[in-house]
Write a protein that holds these residues in place. Structure first.
Motif, PDB file in Angstrom:
ATOM      1  N   MET A  13      41.622  30.814  39.417  1.00 44.29           N
ATOM      2  CA  MET A  13      42.609  29.760  39.154  1.00 44.29           C
ATOM      3  C   MET A  13      42.812  28.856  40.366  1.00 44.29           C
ATOM      4  SD  MET A  13      43.575  30.147  36.032  1.00 44.29           S
ATOM      5  CE  MET A  13      45.163  29.371  35.768  1.00 44.29           C
ATOM      6  N   ASP A  32      42.069  32.280  52.340  1.00 36.87           N
ATOM      7  CA  ASP A  32      41.755  33.364  51.407  1.00 36.87           C
ATOM      8  C   ASP A  32      41.110  34.472  52.239  1.00 36.87           C
ATOM      9  OD1 ASP A  32      41.081  33.395  48.013  1.00 36.87           O
ATOM     10  OD2 ASP A  32      40.327  34.997  49.275  1.00 36.87           O
ATOM     11  N   LEU A  66      47.777  34.292  43.718  1.00 33.79           N
ATOM     12  CA  LEU A  66      47.311  35.598  44.201  1.00 33.79           C
ATOM     13  C   LEU A  66      47.361  36.636  43.077  1.00 33.79           C
ATOM     14  CD1 LEU A  66      49.215  35.312  47.578  1.00 33.79           C
ATOM     15  CD2 LEU A  66      46.721  35.348  47.318  1.00 33.79           C
TER      16      LEU A  66
HETATM   17  P1  NAD Z   1      41.421  36.021  41.320  1.00 32.34           P
HETATM   18  O1  NAD Z   1      41.367  37.455  41.645  1.00 32.34           O
HETATM   19  O2  NAD Z   1      40.215  35.323  40.798  1.00 32.34           O
HETATM   20  O3  NAD Z   1      41.933  35.179  42.619  1.00 32.34           O
HETATM   21  C1  NAD Z   1      42.814  35.706  43.575  1.00 32.34           C
HETATM   22  C2  NAD Z   1      42.378  35.231  44.963  1.00 32.34           C
HETATM   23  O4  NAD Z   1      43.309  35.733  45.919  1.00 32.34           O
HETATM   24  C3  NAD Z   1      40.993  35.749  45.372  1.00 32.34           C
HETATM   25  O5  NAD Z   1      40.188  34.684  45.841  1.00 32.34           O
HETATM   26  C4  NAD Z   1      41.301  36.750  46.475  1.00 32.34           C
HETATM   27  O6  NAD Z   1      40.289  36.847  47.466  1.00 32.34           O
HETATM   28  C5  NAD Z   1      42.580  36.157  47.045  1.00 32.34           C
HETATM   29  N1  NAD Z   1      43.355  37.145  47.807  1.00 32.34           N
HETATM   30  C6  NAD Z   1      43.589  38.443  47.500  1.00 32.34           C
HETATM   31  N2  NAD Z   1      44.337  39.022  48.455  1.00 32.34           N
HETATM   32  C7  NAD Z   1      44.596  38.042  49.377  1.00 32.34           C
HETATM   33  C8  NAD Z   1      45.337  38.017  50.593  1.00 32.34           C
HETATM   34  N3  NAD Z   1      45.969  39.113  51.054  1.00 32.34           N
HETATM   35  N4  NAD Z   1      45.384  36.852  51.294  1.00 32.34           N
HETATM   36  C9  NAD Z   1      44.757  35.738  50.841  1.00 32.34           C
HETATM   37  N5  NAD Z   1      44.030  35.714  49.688  1.00 32.34           N
HETATM   38  C10 NAD Z   1      43.972  36.854  48.969  1.00 32.34           C
HETATM   39  O7  NAD Z   1      42.631  35.859  40.273  1.00 32.34           O
HETATM   40  P2  NAD Z   1      42.952  34.604  39.307  1.00 32.34           P
HETATM   41  O8  NAD Z   1      42.333  34.847  37.962  1.00 32.34           O
HETATM   42  O9  NAD Z   1      42.693  33.331  40.042  1.00 32.34           O
HETATM   43  O10 NAD Z   1      44.530  34.811  39.111  1.00 32.34           O
HETATM   44  C11 NAD Z   1      45.462  34.502  40.141  1.00 32.34           C
HETATM   45  C12 NAD Z   1      46.877  34.686  39.576  1.00 32.34           C
HETATM   46  O11 NAD Z   1      47.060  33.782  38.471  1.00 32.34           O
HETATM   47  C13 NAD Z   1      47.123  36.092  39.016  1.00 32.34           C
HETATM   48  O12 NAD Z   1      48.454  36.467  39.301  1.00 32.34           O
HETATM   49  C14 NAD Z   1      46.886  35.924  37.521  1.00 32.34           C
HETATM   50  O13 NAD Z   1      47.620  36.877  36.770  1.00 32.34           O
HETATM   51  C15 NAD Z   1      47.387  34.514  37.305  1.00 32.34           C
HETATM   52  N6  NAD Z   1      46.777  33.809  36.167  1.00 32.34           N
HETATM   53  C16 NAD Z   1      45.441  33.881  35.920  1.00 32.34           C
HETATM   54  C17 NAD Z   1      44.913  33.205  34.815  1.00 32.34           C
HETATM   55  C18 NAD Z   1      43.440  33.248  34.480  1.00 32.34           C
HETATM   56  O14 NAD Z   1      43.077  32.864  33.354  1.00 32.34           O
HETATM   57  N7  NAD Z   1      42.560  33.690  35.379  1.00 32.34           N
HETATM   58  C19 NAD Z   1      45.758  32.434  34.006  1.00 32.34           C
HETATM   59  C20 NAD Z   1      47.111  32.340  34.309  1.00 32.34           C
HETATM   60  C21 NAD Z   1      47.618  33.044  35.401  1.00 32.34           C
END
Ligand code: NAD
Length: 302
Positions: A13, A32, A66
């Protein structure tokens, strides 16, 4: 008005959100823990910073996307966290992390003069790419109005749910609990239709023009039919959302029997090794029970 923004969490996202913010002319200071994700954002014009504190040392507005409440607390309040940056004034959490984490982070940042907004989003990776996400914000109205133009770059449907931290998170959890439960029911129903010999493509086409249609039948079934399972939302994230939603329901004294039954299906998928897989792979569980696949007949020809 273009400005300097911080952005932490460049995943499924966060990456397309940053792309849109850069395209809108903003300067984005990005961080990140995944070096590959960070390098990809830099290649599109973002500026890398090596910690949340470094980002918050330069940007007055910082957005985060996150995976879990634990990571959000760490990034906001932990060592080298946002709380250590002097420039930060408004913190915006776009992740789905529940009301408790939102309230804890708001309380932890307040003594530093930082206003926290929870602003979880809905609409998937496609919505993030197109800028059509629903954004459910909560917190101080003046801070919301200040960041509204930024949020509207990523979300065509941006609303202030209420002025109490966590209210956006609660609405998002209500939404995802409903989507997750609907998808679990759809997986059962689709496997039943396939078992009875109905062509899955035709079945889904008809459902999507009938009263059984929903976001999951419209958007999750394509990745299932093609067997690509590439909607872009991990099973473990949906299971996390159900867990947080049902925790909040329990605190409210609510039983939620239908949602709890659906949660078991996700538990089975996770126990079977599917945590890192796509949420659309949930259908494999009901396919296994039915001894059939909800697959497009000519899926290998494309
Ligand atoms: P993802 O796992 O693809 O992305 C998360 C990112 O955070 C990764 O790049 C990871 O390396 C980074 N990260 C993890 N720990 C970290 C830290 N300590 N410091 C800095 N960076 C860190 O997840 P996503 O699918 O992008 O989802 C992100 C959020 O959005 C989640 O809470 C999810 O529930 C929500 N969300 C996702 C979707 C979807 O369709 N993917 C839709 C709506 C909401």
């Amino acid at each position: 008005m273009t400005e300097t923004l911080g952005f932490i969490g460049l995943g499924a996202m966060g990456a397309p959100m940053v792309r849109r913010l850069l395209a809108a002319g903003h300067r984005v200071l990005a961080h990140d823990v995944d070096a590959v994700a960070l390098a990809a954002a830099v290649s599109r014009g973002a500026v890398a910073r090596d910690s949340p504190a470094a980002v918050a040392g330069e940007a007055a507005i910082v957005l985060v996307s996150l995976p879990t409440p634990e990571v959000v607390r760490q990034v906001a309040l932990g060592a080298a966290g946002l709380v250590e940056g002097d420039a930060l004034r408004i913190y915006v959490d776009l992740s789905t992390t529940g009301a408790q984490a939102a309230q804890a982070v708001a309380a932890g940042l307040a003594p530093r003069g930082v206003v926290a907004l929870d602003a979880p989003v809905s609409g998937g990776v496609a919505g993030a790419e197109a800028g059509t996400l629903a954004v459910m914000a909560a917190g101080d109205r003046a801070a919301f109005e200040r960041v509204r133009p930024v949020l509207e770059v990523i979300g065509a449907n941006t609303v202030l749910v209420g002025d109490k931290p966590g209210q956006g998170q609660t609405l998002k959890l209500v939404n995802n609990l409903l989507a997750a439960t609907t998808w679990a029911a759809a997986c059962e129903a689709l496997a039943m239709g396939a078992r009875a010999g109905i062509d899955p493509e035709l079945m889904i086409d008809v459902i999507n023009k009938s009263s059984g249609r929903s976001f999951p039948t419209e958007r999750f079934t394509g990745p299932a039919l093609s067997r690509r399972f590439d909607f872009g939302f991990r099973m473990e994230l949906m299971a996390k959302d159900m867990r947080l939603a049902l925790q909040e329901a329990e605190a409210l004294g609510l039983v939620m029997p239908t949602s709890r039954a659906a949660q078991m299906l996700y538990g089975l998928a996770m126990a079977g090794g599917g945590a890192k897989g796509d949420v659309t792979e949930l259908v494999r569980i009901t396919e296994g029970w039915a001894g059939t696949e909800v697959a497009a007949a000519r899926r290998n020809e494309s």
